[in-house]
Scaffold this active site. Structure first.
Site, PDB file in Angstrom:
ATOM      1  N   GLY A 113      -8.249   2.755  -8.476  1.00  0.00           N
ATOM      2  CA  GLY A 113      -7.925   1.388  -8.099  1.00  0.00           C
ATOM      3  C   GLY A 113      -7.367   0.631  -9.287  1.00  0.00           C
ATOM      4  N   TYR A 124       0.844  -1.193   0.000  1.00  0.00           N
ATOM      5  CA  TYR A 124       0.000   0.000   0.000  1.00  0.00           C
ATOM      6  C   TYR A 124       0.884   1.248   0.000  1.00  0.00           C
ATOM      7  CZ  TYR A 124      -3.942   3.024   1.309  1.00  0.00           C
ATOM      8  OH  TYR A 124      -4.914   4.004   1.336  1.00  0.00           O
ATOM      9  N   ASN A 130     -14.782   4.957   1.190  1.00  0.00           N
ATOM     10  CA  ASN A 130     -15.577   4.776  -0.023  1.00  0.00           C
ATOM     11  C   ASN A 130     -16.484   5.964  -0.342  1.00  0.00           C
ATOM     12  OD1 ASN A 130     -14.375   2.315  -0.444  1.00  0.00           O
ATOM     13  ND2 ASN A 130     -16.060   1.106   0.365  1.00  0.00           N
ATOM     14  N   VAL A 144      -7.746   9.173  -1.825  1.00  0.00           N
ATOM     15  CA  VAL A 144      -8.327  10.070  -0.821  1.00  0.00           C
ATOM     16  C   VAL A 144      -7.387  10.297   0.362  1.00  0.00           C
ATOM     17  CG1 VAL A 144     -10.741   9.672  -1.385  1.00  0.00           C
ATOM     18  CG2 VAL A 144      -9.612   8.152   0.224  1.00  0.00           C
TER      19      VAL A 144
END
Length: 333
Positions: A243, A56, A127, A269
Site C-alpha cells: 500500500g 486502482y 485483508n 493479492v
C-alpha cells in the site's frame, strides 16, 4: 424479488460519494456456468475507493460501472457444477458486490468450507489473504523471528498480528496513536506497539529486541515510514510493499542495498489470485476461513450501513480515524 438494487457510478470522482448512486434494475439471470448469489455483506476497502476514483489497478467500465470488489453471499441459483442453493460463498474476482443479487461465473467464487459469520466472511478475500501472503510468500519465517510493520492498526495490519501469533512470530507494530491502540493491538497478539513518530524510534525499538532485527517488513505507507522499516531490517531482510497510504514514493539509501542487501518487493493479492494455482488459492482460504470460524482471526468493524445509504457509508469509510471497517449490509428480500 422483482428488482435488484445496487450501487453504480457513471463517472469517476475523487469524492466517490458524489458520483455513486443507489439504483434498481432487473434481477440478473445466470448463464450456463454462472451462479446467482444473494449478497449479504460487503466491506468498503481503500481499493473500492480507488476503483471509483479511477486510480486502482483495475479500471471501471463506464458509463455504468457497479461498485464493490469483495463480499459474502448465499447461492440463490446455480447453473454450475460444485455450487448449490444455500452455499455460503465469497467473491474472488470481478466487481459489483455492492448489490443485492449478482450473477457470477463459478470460477470467480469460493465456497467456504465452514460456516463463518457473514460480516467477517465478507472481509475474507482481501485483508486476511494479503496478511497470509505477506507472512508466507517472501521470507521463510521461524518461531521467534521478528517482523516489523507500519499501519499496524489497519485491516491487514491486524490480520498480520493475529496470523503471526499463530506462527510464533513476533511483531513490532508502528502506529500513529500508540497510547490509544496499544491495549487493543496487544490483545490481538502484538508484541510491541510503537509510536511511528517517536524520537529516535528505530534506535529505541531495536534496544528492546535483545540484539535481534526483523527479517521482514510490511509496508503500507511509503515515504519516511518505509525508510524507518528499512532501517530496522536485518541484513538480507525483505521489505514488502502492499500500500501507499502517504502517497509518497519510497526513497532507498544506497547503503541499504549495497551493504545491508535489503530486498524490496511488492504484493497485490489481485494479481496473486489471477496467477496462483487453484489448489493454492483454495488451501489459503480454507486455512483463513477455519481460523475465522473458530474466532482466531477477527477483523474490526466500525459501522454497518444498509446498502441504500451507500453514499454516507463511503464518506464514513474515508474518515481518517475509525475503529474498524465500514461495511454494507444488503437489504433483505
Amino acid at each position: 424479488m422483482s428488482e435488484n438494487h445496487y450501487a453504480e457510478f457513471s463517472e469517476c470522482g475523487m469524492k466517490p460519494q458524489d458520483v455513486l448512486a443507489y439504483v434498481s434494475g432487473p434481477v440478473p439471470v445466470p448463464a450456463e456456468g454462472e451462479v446467482l448469489v444473494r449478497m449479504m455483506v460487503a466491506p468498503i476497502n481503500p481499493a473500492d475507493i480507488n476503483f471509483i476514483q479511477g486510480v486502482y489497478g483495475v479500471k471501471p467500465v463506464l458509463p455504468h460501472s457497479r461498485a464493490g470488489l469483495e463480499g459474502c453471499g448465499m447461492v440463490e441459483e446455480s447453473r454450475a457444477d460444485g455450487f448449490r442453493k444455500g452455499d455460503q460463498v465469497i467473491l474472488l474476482r470481478g466487481v459489483g458486490s455492492w448489490s443485492e443479487l449478482v450473477a457470477v461465473p463459478a470460477v470467480n467464487l469460493m465456497k467456504l468450507p465452514v460456516a463463518v459469520d457473514p460480516v467477517q466472511a465478507a472481509m475474507l478475500k482481501v485483508n486476511p489473504l494479503t496478511a497470509l501472503r505477506m507472512l508466507e510468500g517472501f521470507v521463510s519465517l521461524k518461531p521467534g523471528d521478528w517482523i516489523v510493520q507500519n499501519a499496524a492498526n489497519s485491516g491487514v495490519g491486524r490480520c498480520i498480528i493475529q496470523l503471526a501469533r499463530q506462527m510464533g512470530v513476533r511483531t513490532v507494530n508502528f502506529v500513529r496513536r500508540p497510547d490509544e491502540l496499544r491495549e487493543e493491538l496487544t490483545a490481538l497478539g502484538a508484541d510491541l506497539v510503537v509510536g511511528e513518530n517517536d524520537e529516535d524510534v528505530v534506535k529505541s525499538t531495536l534496544a528492546l529486541l535483545d540484539g535481534k532485527r526483523p527479517v521482514l517488513a510490511s509496508n503500507a505507507v511509503g515515504g519516511e515510514s518505509a525508510l524507518r522499516l528499512m532501517d530496522m531490517l536485518a541484513p538480507g531482510g525483505s521489505m514488502v510493499t502492499y500500500g501507499a497510504m502517504s502517497r509518497k514514493s519510497i526513497k532507498v539509501p544506497n547503503g541499504f542495498l549495497i551493504f545491508k542487501g535489503i530486498r524490496l518487493e511488492g504484493l497485490w493479492v489481485t494479481q496473486w489470485l489471477k496467477h496462483a494455482p487453484a489448489q493454492d488459492i483454495a488451501a489459503a482460504y480454507d486455512k483463513l476461513a477455519r481460523l475465522m470460524a473458530e474466532g482466531s482471526l477477527v477483523q474490526a468493524v466500525d459501522t454497518v450501513f444498509p446498502l441504500s445509504e451507500v453514499r454516507r457509508a463511503v464518506e464514513k469509510a474515508q474518515e481518517e480515524f475509525r475503529n474498524g471497517k465500514i461495511v454494507l449490509k444488503m437489504n433483505e428480500a
